[in-house]
Design an enzyme around this catalytic site. Structure first.
Site, PDB file in Angstrom:
ATOM      1  N   GLY A  40       0.815  -1.224   0.000  1.00 41.70           N
ATOM      2  CA  GLY A  40       0.000   0.000   0.000  1.00 41.70           C
ATOM      3  C   GLY A  40       0.841   1.263   0.000  1.00 41.70           C
ATOM      4  N   CYS A  43       0.820   5.907   0.322  1.00 37.08           N
ATOM      5  CA  CYS A  43      -0.588   6.268   0.201  1.00 37.08           C
ATOM      6  C   CYS A  43      -1.450   5.633   1.293  1.00 37.08           C
ATOM      7  CB  CYS A  43      -1.073   5.851  -1.186  1.00 37.08           C
ATOM      8  SG  CYS A  43      -2.823   6.018  -1.421  1.00 37.08           S
ATOM      9  N   GLY A 188       1.785  24.050   1.744  1.00 36.52           N
ATOM     10  CA  GLY A 188       1.366  23.284   0.574  1.00 36.52           C
ATOM     11  C   GLY A 188       0.292  22.305   0.985  1.00 36.52           C
ATOM     12  N   GLU A 209       5.443  30.023   5.585  1.00 35.99           N
ATOM     13  CA  GLU A 209       5.547  29.699   4.158  1.00 35.99           C
ATOM     14  C   GLU A 209       6.537  30.661   3.503  1.00 35.99           C
ATOM     15  OE1 GLU A 209       4.334  27.483   1.667  1.00 35.99           O
ATOM     16  OE2 GLU A 209       5.539  28.809   0.401  1.00 35.99           O
ATOM     17  N   ALA A 273       6.806  20.323   6.236  1.00 35.66           N
ATOM     18  CA  ALA A 273       6.127  19.789   5.046  1.00 35.66           C
ATOM     19  C   ALA A 273       6.493  20.682   3.863  1.00 35.66           C
ATOM     20  CB  ALA A 273       4.616  19.766   5.276  1.00 35.66           C
ATOM     21  N   ASP A 315       5.858   8.267  -7.869  1.00 34.07           N
ATOM     22  CA  ASP A 315       6.614   9.399  -7.320  1.00 34.07           C
ATOM     23  C   ASP A 315       8.091   9.354  -7.719  1.00 34.07           C
ATOM     24  OD1 ASP A 315       4.226  10.060  -6.126  1.00 34.07           O
ATOM     25  OD2 ASP A 315       4.991  10.089  -4.071  1.00 34.07           O
ATOM     26  N   HIS A 447     -31.190  17.513  -8.695  1.00 31.59           N
ATOM     27  CA  HIS A 447     -31.426  18.634  -7.790  1.00 31.59           C
ATOM     28  C   HIS A 447     -31.847  18.107  -6.430  1.00 31.59           C
ATOM     29  CE1 HIS A 447     -32.710  22.552  -6.382  1.00 31.59           C
ATOM     30  NE2 HIS A 447     -33.851  21.995  -5.974  1.00 31.59           N
TER      31      HIS A 447
END
Ligand code: FAD
Ligand code: NAD
Length: 468
Positions: A40, A43, A188, A209, A273, A315, A447
């Site tokens: 896995g 993710c 981010g 940032e 991050a 990645d 709707h």
């Protein structure tokens, strides 16, 4: 040492690698998948799924607190809620376990041999695998095709390495306690998704940032409702600010603003991050001397590397580092190895940011079209004019469509608003199928749904929106 011979060897069992394995198995290609951690990948174990679970828990807790504070316009009140964090984390871990177990079962069902351990590449056809915690290889695998799917890892700031108070998203997803003061470095995806969740769980959050706005990868209009919501929640933003490191006691974060003024931010925890980088070292990849593109392995439109029968996906091959892109590439490579003709040429790869409100994009923004020299028609439809948005208390935001002026063919969608992540499917399908504004405008949308704003955006681009 045990020796295994196979047709396809996959290194890494993240969404790229495991999907490639399942598809190869379905197509009858003898396949071995080597995974050092848990099936896995990022993710399912430490990324998409656990982060969305934590965000959901934080949303629920925040809502319950608004009932207790008697600030909800719905007239709901309750006594002050408590959160037992260990139960929250156990619930999140339960989802992860169910999904990773499911991946293992799917691989097995499709005849893929899963080898647990860390692969080291010897050459383009051979790897050795050592079990976790051991320095000795116990298995040698020889293959005809090698698929590299080793994923990515968090970027570390050299002057503020991970450890102690300084954590990556992995540690932030399994909190033992909610820190009183959290400093987040990077506004981010991860910084804002998790920073917002921690704020809703009770932390005082400051986000630092380097750029002069949050989510610099997205267009400014889309980000405005997110910035407004962060302000309402009381998240402090330090924009155009550089992080210099921790102070001498290791308790405060030293920062410098655009005018050169330095200050200290109190922090019980610091979440760094600032991006992720392809995992290219420590497992013998350099032995292959593949062509690189920056930090990523260079691939063509079939995910072939510069070495024959060595493939790379996900990645490891760079941006956009998204799970659904990795999966699509993995499925394609499995099909090519089985003898089918395929190319990776999606009309759009959607992206969703699970902030509050959410952002979703697919295809080109007006600025992208402008850069590409495409003449466009574009229109927004605000959720403030959508009945469903009112009934779920989420009227801040809009849907925007971008279409070619010449033939009204839709080339992009953007939306920001509560629960808009679920619009990603329709957005991407319409672009992939080559829909025109008239197709969306002429489709009956149920709707009351947020999707009516999608139809209205198309109608508005044609000059005859109905509900505005
Ligand atoms: P990975 O998932 O990183 O998997 C690679 C696997 O290879 C790992 O399991 C690793 O253990 C294994 N491996 C590496 N080297 C070896 C070796 N030598 N031998 C054996 N095994 C090896 N994306 C989205 O689309 N939506 C989201 O909402 C989202 N949220 C995210 C939230 C967070 C906090 C993070 C960190 C990421 C998020 N992502 C999201 C990004 C997403 O997780 C990645 O794009 C995706 O996991 C990439 O898949 P992959 O298969 O390329 O690599
Ligand atoms: P990111 O690229 O989304 O954001 C990093 C931010 O840090 C940027 O705004 C950048 O300007 C800023 N920054 C860089 N260096 C800095 C510094 N020294 N000081 C202050 N700010 C600095 O990276 P991320 O949030 O770490 O996420 C990594 C990747 O994981 C994403 O690019 C995405 O591919 C994936 N991801 C996706 C999702 C999703 O799809 N919902 C969620 C989480 C992560």
């Amino acid at each position: 040492m045990e020796t295994i011979n196979t047709t396809l060897l996959i290194i890494g069992g993240g969404p790229g690698g495991y999907v490639a394995g399942i598809r190869a198995g379905q197509l009858g290609v003898p396949t071995v998948l080597v995974e050092g951690a848990s099936p896995g990948g990022t993710c399912l174990n430490i990324g998409c799924i656990p982060s969305k679970a934590l965000i959901h828990a934080a949303d629920e807790f925040c809502k319950a607190r608004s009932y207790a504070a008697e600030t909800s316009p719905l007239g709901i009140t309750s006594s002050a809620p408590r959160i037992e964090l260990d139960r929250t984390v156990a619930w999140k871990d339960g989802i992860v376990k169910k999904l990773t177990g499911g991946v293992g079962a799917l691989l097995k069902k499709n005849g893929v041999k899963l080898v647990n351990g860390w692969a080291t590449v010897l050459d383009g056809k051979t790897v050795e695998v050592r079990p976790e915690g051991s320095s000795e290889a116990t298995v040698r695998i020889r293959c005809e095709h090698m698929l590299l799917a080793s994923g990515s890892e968090a970027v570390e700031l050299p002057f503020m390495p991970f450890g102690g108070r300084v954590v990556s998203s992995t540690e932030a997803l399994s909190p033992g306690e909610i820190p009183q003061r959290l400093v987040v470095v990077g506004a981010g995806y991860i910084g804002l998704e998790l920073g917002t969740a921690y704020r809703k769980l009770g932390s005082l959050v400051t986000v630092v940032e380097a750029a002069d706005r949050i989510l610099p990868a997205y267009d400014a209009d889309l980000v405005k409702p997110v910035a407004a919501s962060l302000a309402r929640l009381g998240v402090e933003l330090r924009l155009a600010t550089s992080v210099l490191g921790m102070d001498e006691e290791g308790q405060r974060v030293r920062v410098r603003d655009a005018s050169g003024v330095e200050s200290l931010l109190e922090a019980d925890r610091v979440l760094v991050a600032v991006g992720r980088k392809p995992r290219t070292t420590g497992w013998g990849l350099e032995n292959l001397m593949l062509d690189m593109e920056g930090r990523a392995v260079k691939v063509d439109d079939q995910c072939r590397t510069s070495m024959r029968n060595v493939w790379a996906i996900g990645d490891l091959t760079g941006e956009p580092m998204l799970a659904h892109r990795a999966m699509a590439q993995g499925e394609m490579v499995a099909e090519i190895v089985s003898g089918k003709r395929r190319h990776f040429a999606p009309a759009a790869i959607p992206a969703v940011c699970y902030t509050d409100p959410e952002i979703v994009v697919a295809g080109m923004s007006p600025a992208d079209a402008d850069k590409a020299g495409i003449e466009i028609v574009t229109a927004n439809f605000p959720f403030s004019a959508n009945g469903r948005a009112m009934t779920i208390e989420s009227t801040d935001g809009f849907v925007r469509v971008v279409a070619r002026k010449s033939d009204h063919r839709i080339i992009g969608w953007q939306a920001v608003g509560g629960a808009v992540s679920e619009l990603a499917a329709g957005f991407t399908q319409s672009i992939e199928l080559g829909a025109q504004l008239e197709d969306i405008a002429g489709t009956i949308h149920a709707h009351p749904t947020l999707g009516e704003a999608v139809q209205e955006a198309a109608l508005r681009a044609l000059g005859h929106a109905l509900h505005i």
